[in-house]
Write a protein that holds these residues in place. Structure first.
Motif, PDB file in Angstrom:
ATOM      1  N   VAL A  48       0.835  -1.206   0.000  1.00  0.00           N
ATOM      2  CA  VAL A  48       0.000   0.000   0.000  1.00  0.00           C
ATOM      3  C   VAL A  48       0.866   1.251   0.000  1.00  0.00           C
ATOM      4  O   VAL A  48       0.590   2.223  -0.718  1.00  0.00           O
ATOM      5  CB  VAL A  48      -0.954  -0.002   1.210  1.00  0.00           C
ATOM      6  N   ILE A  52       0.978   4.322  -2.701  1.00  0.00           N
ATOM      7  CA  ILE A  52       0.752   5.723  -2.339  1.00  0.00           C
ATOM      8  C   ILE A  52       1.916   6.595  -2.780  1.00  0.00           C
ATOM      9  O   ILE A  52       1.734   7.612  -3.474  1.00  0.00           O
ATOM     10  CB  ILE A  52       0.531   5.851  -0.823  1.00  0.00           C
ATOM     11  N   LYS A 177      -8.368  -2.826   0.798  1.00  0.00           N
ATOM     12  CA  LYS A 177      -7.830  -1.463   0.809  1.00  0.00           C
ATOM     13  C   LYS A 177      -6.847  -1.259  -0.336  1.00  0.00           C
ATOM     14  O   LYS A 177      -6.882  -0.234  -1.031  1.00  0.00           O
ATOM     15  CB  LYS A 177      -7.145  -1.183   2.151  1.00  0.00           C
ATOM     16  N   TYR A 178      -5.985  -2.229  -0.548  1.00  0.00           N
ATOM     17  CA  TYR A 178      -4.989  -2.088  -1.604  1.00  0.00           C
ATOM     18  C   TYR A 178      -5.647  -1.923  -2.971  1.00  0.00           C
ATOM     19  O   TYR A 178      -5.292  -1.009  -3.732  1.00  0.00           O
ATOM     20  CB  TYR A 178      -4.046  -3.293  -1.629  1.00  0.00           C
ATOM     21  N   LEU A 181      -7.424   1.445  -3.420  1.00  0.00           N
ATOM     22  CA  LEU A 181      -6.455   2.509  -3.662  1.00  0.00           C
ATOM     23  C   LEU A 181      -5.780   2.352  -5.016  1.00  0.00           C
ATOM     24  O   LEU A 181      -5.355   3.337  -5.633  1.00  0.00           O
ATOM     25  CB  LEU A 181      -5.408   2.530  -2.549  1.00  0.00           C
ATOM     26  N   MET A 242      -4.885   9.294  -0.638  1.00  0.00           N
ATOM     27  CA  MET A 242      -4.748   7.856  -0.424  1.00  0.00           C
ATOM     28  C   MET A 242      -4.076   7.582   0.923  1.00  0.00           C
ATOM     29  O   MET A 242      -4.446   6.649   1.650  1.00  0.00           O
ATOM     30  CB  MET A 242      -3.943   7.238  -1.567  1.00  0.00           C
ATOM     31  N   HIS A 246      -5.710   5.571   4.054  1.00  0.00           N
ATOM     32  CA  HIS A 246      -5.010   4.362   4.486  1.00  0.00           C
ATOM     33  C   HIS A 246      -4.753   4.345   5.985  1.00  0.00           C
ATOM     34  O   HIS A 246      -5.090   3.379   6.684  1.00  0.00           O
ATOM     35  CB  HIS A 246      -3.702   4.246   3.722  1.00  0.00           C
TER      36      HIS A 246
END
Length: 332
Positions: A48, A52, A177-178, A181, A242, A246
């Protein structure tokens, strides 16, 4: 001689130092690589972070790599995107998508304000002005503690579930989440690819290669610099959004000049003026930090030494060097 606008035919076709097939499909290929990233890196959290910072560095690469403007103030847009997203969600209760859109819009206005001043200068003066103005943003955030949390950073906002096309998604799950994003990263890559493939993309490369020649051809160099400064700030601020989604925390250090220095290191490690280089540079830096910090708390010394070796022996960065090693036939 009648000045030409940026919508006229470009001075020259952009050259990326890569085979034509790679340039034509770079967005899809980049997304494919990012899609498997969580399964090849040591942890989902590291993947992640690569995502970002890759977006943040990609925005900076548009300014530095493709336009030739060395800025030391990119942290201002990274941090503003993060802070504005957190404030919009935590303080005003906006939905996450509205908060992200608002944060990017306001960060672009901030980039316009900084760009109006900084693009009037050149060379080292441009770098110093961006550094000074970015530090001004840092101290504004420090003093406005009622909004930003001051030294303690911004807290008190958490996005637990989001809705995509009517389907609820558990945003606290690392895999979910990954990939959520990654949609932002894919949008940023598509947007930057469109910029680089447009006549404006050829103009900014012409400015980087020979600013006086571009000016002599009738292009409004100052206006082009301001536009690319705003576009760079918008993309980097998306990375900040992002970041806020996160972690649900925005530390004050995100606005510090050390963050700007880290962004410069990442773009040079990956390869300036290479499309996927920002993600390679971000991954290299973050993996080095993750591994070396397990051995010593002074990991910055070793990462700095490795960075010097890269600058001396791989000046085009990791990805840029790999592209140069590919067969030259069919390059564009």
């Amino acid at each position: 001689m009648t000045p030409r606008s940026t919508t006229d035919a470009p001075l020259s076709k952009p050259t990326f130092g890569a085979p034509a097939w790679l340039v034509d499909h770079r967005v899809l290929l980049s997304i494919a690589v990012l899609a498997i990233l969580p399964w090849v890196l040591p942890s989902k959290a590291l993947a992640v972070n690569v995502l970002i910072y890759g977006v943040v560095v990609m925005g900076y690469n548009l300014l530095f790599g493709y336009t030739g403007l060395l800025s030391f103030g990119q942290a201002a847009f990274f941090g503003s995107g993060a802070y504005l997203t957190g404030i919009a969600i935590g303080r005003y209760g906006l939905p996450w998508f509205a908060a992200v859109a608002l944060a990017v819009a306001l960060s672009t206005l901030l980039a316009a304000a900084i760009g109006v001043v900084s693009t009037r200068t050149r060379g080292i003066y441009f770098s110093m002005v961006t550094l000074a103005l970015a530090q001004l943003v840092y101290y504004v955030a420090l003093q406005a503690s009622s909004f930003t949390g001051g030294e303690n950073g911004l807290r008190g906002f958490t996005v637990e579930r989001i809705s995509l096309l009517g389907f609820p998604v558990n945003f606290l799950d690392p895999v979910n989440k990954y990939y959520v994003l990654m949609l932002f990263a894919a949008l940023a890559m598509w947007f930057q690819s469109r910029i680089l493939n447009s006549p404006f993309g050829a103009v900014i490369e012409a400015i980087r290669d020979n600013e006086q020649r571009a000016r002599a051809c009738g292009y409004n160099v100052e206006r082009c610099k301001l536009i690319v400064f705003m576009l760079s700030g918008a993309i980097s601020s998306l990375g900040g959004c992002m970041f806020a989604l996160h972690l649900s925390i925005v530390p004050l250090d995100i606005l510090h000049y050390q963050t700007s220095g880290m962004i410069v290191m990442m773009v040079l490690l990956g390869g300036a003026r290479s499309f996927f280089g920002p993600f390679v540079g971000a991954a290299t830096f973050l993996i080095l930090e993750d591994v070396i910090s397990l051995w010593t708390s002074h990991w910055q010394i070793f990462v700095g030494a490795i960075f010097i070796l890269f600058v001396l022996f791989l000046p085009k960065g990791i990805w840029g060097t790999l592209l140069e090693a590919l067969p030259r036939r069919g390059r564009r």
